[in-house]
Design an enzyme around this catalytic site. Structure first.
Site, PDB file in Angstrom:
ATOM      1  CB  SER A  29      -0.897   0.019   1.240  1.00 36.51           C
ATOM      2  OG  SER A  29      -1.823  -1.031   1.182  1.00 36.51           O
ATOM      3  NE  ARG A  33      -2.576   4.610   0.235  1.00 37.91           N
ATOM      4  CZ  ARG A  33      -3.160   3.442  -0.064  1.00 37.91           C
ATOM      5  NH1 ARG A  33      -2.456   2.452  -0.569  1.00 37.91           N
ATOM      6  NH2 ARG A  33      -4.462   3.274   0.138  1.00 37.91           N
ATOM      7  NE  ARG A 129     -10.301  -6.939  -7.235  1.00 37.25           N
ATOM      8  CZ  ARG A 129      -9.286  -6.567  -6.454  1.00 37.25           C
ATOM      9  NH1 ARG A 129      -8.049  -6.696  -6.904  1.00 37.25           N
ATOM     10  NH2 ARG A 129      -9.501  -6.083  -5.274  1.00 37.25           N
ATOM     11  CD  GLN A 176      -8.115  -1.256  -3.642  1.00 36.64           C
ATOM     12  OE1 GLN A 176      -9.052  -1.406  -4.412  1.00 36.64           O
ATOM     13  NE2 GLN A 176      -7.210  -2.201  -3.426  1.00 36.64           N
ATOM     14  CG  ASP A 327      -5.455  -7.255   1.919  1.00 31.53           C
ATOM     15  OD1 ASP A 327      -6.544  -7.382   1.340  1.00 31.53           O
ATOM     16  OD2 ASP A 327      -4.696  -6.270   1.746  1.00 31.53           O
ATOM     17  CE  LYS A 354     -10.487  -6.929  -0.195  1.00 34.53           C
ATOM     18  NZ  LYS A 354     -10.122  -5.516  -0.251  1.00 34.53           N
ATOM     19  NE  ARG A 358      -7.599 -12.460  -1.412  1.00 35.53           N
ATOM     20  CZ  ARG A 358      -6.862 -11.391  -1.316  1.00 35.53           C
ATOM     21  NH1 ARG A 358      -7.101 -10.507  -0.364  1.00 35.53           N
ATOM     22  NH2 ARG A 358      -5.873 -11.183  -2.148  1.00 35.53           N
TER      23      ARG A 358
HETATM   24  C1  S3P Z   1      -5.614  -1.436  -0.153  1.00 34.68           C
HETATM   25  C2  S3P Z   1      -6.900  -1.480   0.321  1.00 34.68           C
HETATM   26  C3  S3P Z   1      -7.660  -2.729   0.513  1.00 34.68           C
HETATM   27  C4  S3P Z   1      -6.751  -3.953   0.475  1.00 34.68           C
HETATM   28  C5  S3P Z   1      -5.755  -3.892  -0.633  1.00 34.68           C
HETATM   29  C6  S3P Z   1      -4.862  -2.663  -0.480  1.00 34.68           C
HETATM   30  C7  S3P Z   1      -4.941  -0.129  -0.309  1.00 34.68           C
HETATM   31  O1  S3P Z   1      -8.618  -2.841  -0.541  1.00 34.68           O
HETATM   32  O2  S3P Z   1      -7.531  -5.126   0.350  1.00 34.68           O
HETATM   33  O3  S3P Z   1      -4.936  -5.044  -0.641  1.00 34.68           O
HETATM   34  O4  S3P Z   1      -3.699  -0.094  -0.477  1.00 34.68           O
HETATM   35  O5  S3P Z   1      -5.645   0.897  -0.260  1.00 34.68           O
HETATM   36  P1  S3P Z   1     -10.080  -2.163  -0.438  1.00 34.68           P
HETATM   37  O6  S3P Z   1      -9.930  -0.698  -0.535  1.00 34.68           O
HETATM   38  O7  S3P Z   1     -10.855  -2.738  -1.602  1.00 34.68           O
HETATM   39  O8  S3P Z   1     -10.626  -2.612   0.888  1.00 34.68           O
END
Ligand code: S3P
Length: 450
Positions: A29, A33, A129, A176, A327, A354, A358
């Site tokens: 993550s 970013r 997705r 996200q 996750d 996901k 999942r």
């Molecule tokens: C993430 C947010 C999560 C997570 C993903 C990484 C991120 O997803 O499952 O692996 O870096 O913002 P969601 O925003 O769909 O919950």
């Protein structure tokens, strides 16, 4: 399609005690970013410890297509020269994010208020997705999207020419979606506000401040937050040090709990409370995890984890803790299989969307290794068989999902007859060193029928 073009099956066998101090790669993550904020800044950003895995490398390529300079030095430091907020160039090719939902959703946010048109796509898993969840708020800024029915990739996004700021309450707990809205808000006038009824990972908010944006955060309701961003900030290139990824650390962590006689130390693991739910739940189940040396590094709490093999008992996880370990449910379900008694996990609706469905993939995998379970729309119950009672022996379908592959390989290290997974190729999207790292700790993996 549920596997890669060249599926790489692998069998994990009941292993001797795991020992050592494995090096966990950088947080996924934060890595995405760091690259994106570097590309939206003026001047140079350096990134140390970037996760060099498929998902993040795709984000780097997309940012180059949009005009940023993104290079890896021979010192393994990544250097980014940004284009500034609103400065993306129109890409001359389709932007391919491979397997990465985070990459594509964050980048659609960053493009939504830039005066360019871009077409996004991804692999067979990503093209299934849901993207409507980001397109809905991005259209409120004035962006226009044309995609397949239901908002599936490939889709073309025309950035707003005169963006307006947006106030948006998240209908699903998703970092996200939150991040896409905040990234769009950078190139909009006034204030963009996000209300999240349940707190999700907050790396975007931390990084916005680190790069010079003005962000205010207030509590909202019992467990939520209101986040307000002032538009048109001047973002300035900054150094970023990426800590090891707790979602990757989860695999050797649980392996050490399950393989009798094991003892591992995991150094500098990120302990951000919006990511640390698994440790809380495993401790509640009886796992011996000692956190030492807690400190702040580059704005994130990190600590060293000392974990030893432990007997687990079943537990119940409430929906409130789900976002902080979203996750980690596949590996928690594996841990639950080796516990005494039943574990019930609630609030799992988001697992349906996901890298695979999942919830269904985990349930099917449990069945394949001989574990009785029950599944609902948003919950899973696992009847544990105790430390030495998991039969194993099955072949698990991974559905192009790295975390399903790693979770069931970990199960195989402690199951009576090992476990085979049908394809390990996607592990490289998040943790390319997983197999050699686990082998170095004592794990035994074999190519099936070899
Ligand atoms: C993430 C947010 C999560 C997570 C993903 C990484 C991120 O997803 O499952 O692996 O870096 O913002 P969601 O925003 O769909 O919950």
């Amino acid at each position: 399609m549920t596997t890669s073009a060249n599926p790489q099956p692998l069998t994990a066998q009941k292993s001797r005690p795991l020992a050592g101090n494995p090096q966990i790669p950088g947080d996924k993550s934060i890595s995405h970013r760091a690259l994106i904020f570097g590309a939206l800044s003026v001047g140079e950003t350096t990134v140390e410890g970037l996760l060099e895995a498929g998902d993040v490398l795709n984000t780097a390529s997309v940012l180059r297509e949009l005009g940023a300079t993104v290079d890896r030095g021979s010192d393994a430091i990544w250097r980014i020269r940004g284009v500034g907020v609103g400065g993306f160039a129109e890409p001359s090719n389709v932007l391919d994010h491979g397997n990465s939902g985070t990459g594509v959703r964050l980048m659609m946010g960053a493009v939504a208020t830039a005066p360019i048109t871009a077409t996004f796509t991804g692999d067979a898993s990503l093209r299934k997705r849901p993207m409507r969840r980001v397109l809905d708020p991005l259209e409120r800024f004035g962006a226009e999207a044309v995609g397949r029915r239901g908002g599936l990739l490939p889709l073309t996004l025309k950035g707003a020419t005169n963006p307006v700021p947006v106030t948006y309450e998240l209908p699903v707990p998703s970092a996200q979606v939150k991040s896409a809205v905040l990234l769009a808000g950078l190139n909009a006038p006034g204030e963009t506000t996000i209300i999240e009824p349940e707190a999700t990972r907050d790396h975007t908010e931390r990084m916005l401040r680190h790069f010079g944006a003005e962000v205010t955060i207030a509590a909202a309701g019992k467990a939520g937050r209101t986040i307000t961003l002032k538009g048109y900030p001047m973002l300035t290139g900054r150094p970023v040090v990426v800590p090891p990824d707790p979602s990757s650390a989860a695999f050797p962590l649980v392996a050490a709990i399950l393989v009798p006689g094991s003892k591992l130390t995991l150094s500098r693991v990120m302990l951000n409370p919006t990511r640390a739910g698994l440790i809380t739940v495993l401790k509640r189940m009886g796992a011996s995890i000692k956190v030492t040396n807690e400190r702040i590094e580059s704005g994130e709490t990190v600590g060293d984890l000392e974990v030893t093999a432990s007997a687990l008992r079943g537990t119940t996880t409430e929906p409130e803790i789900a976002p902080s370990m979203i996750d980690e449910f596949p590996i928690l379900a594996v841990a639950a299989a080796f516990a005494e008694g039943t574990t019930r996990m609630n609030g799992l609706a988001e697992l349906r969307v996901k890298e695979s469905d999942r919830l269904a993939a985990v349930a099917a995998g449990l069945g394949q290794i001989g574990i009785t379970h029950r599944m609902g729309d948003d919950w899973l119950e696992v009847d544990g068989r105790g430390a030495d009672g998991v039969p194993g022996g099955g072949r698990v379908t991974t559905h192009m999902d790295h975390r399903i592959a790693m979770s069931f390989l970990v199960a195989g290290l402690a199951a009576r007859q090992g476990v085979t997974v049908d394809d390990t190729a996607f592990i490289s999207t998040s943790f390319p060193t997983f197999i050699p790292m686990m082998e170095k700790l004592g794990a035994i993996f074999k190519r099936p029928n070899a």
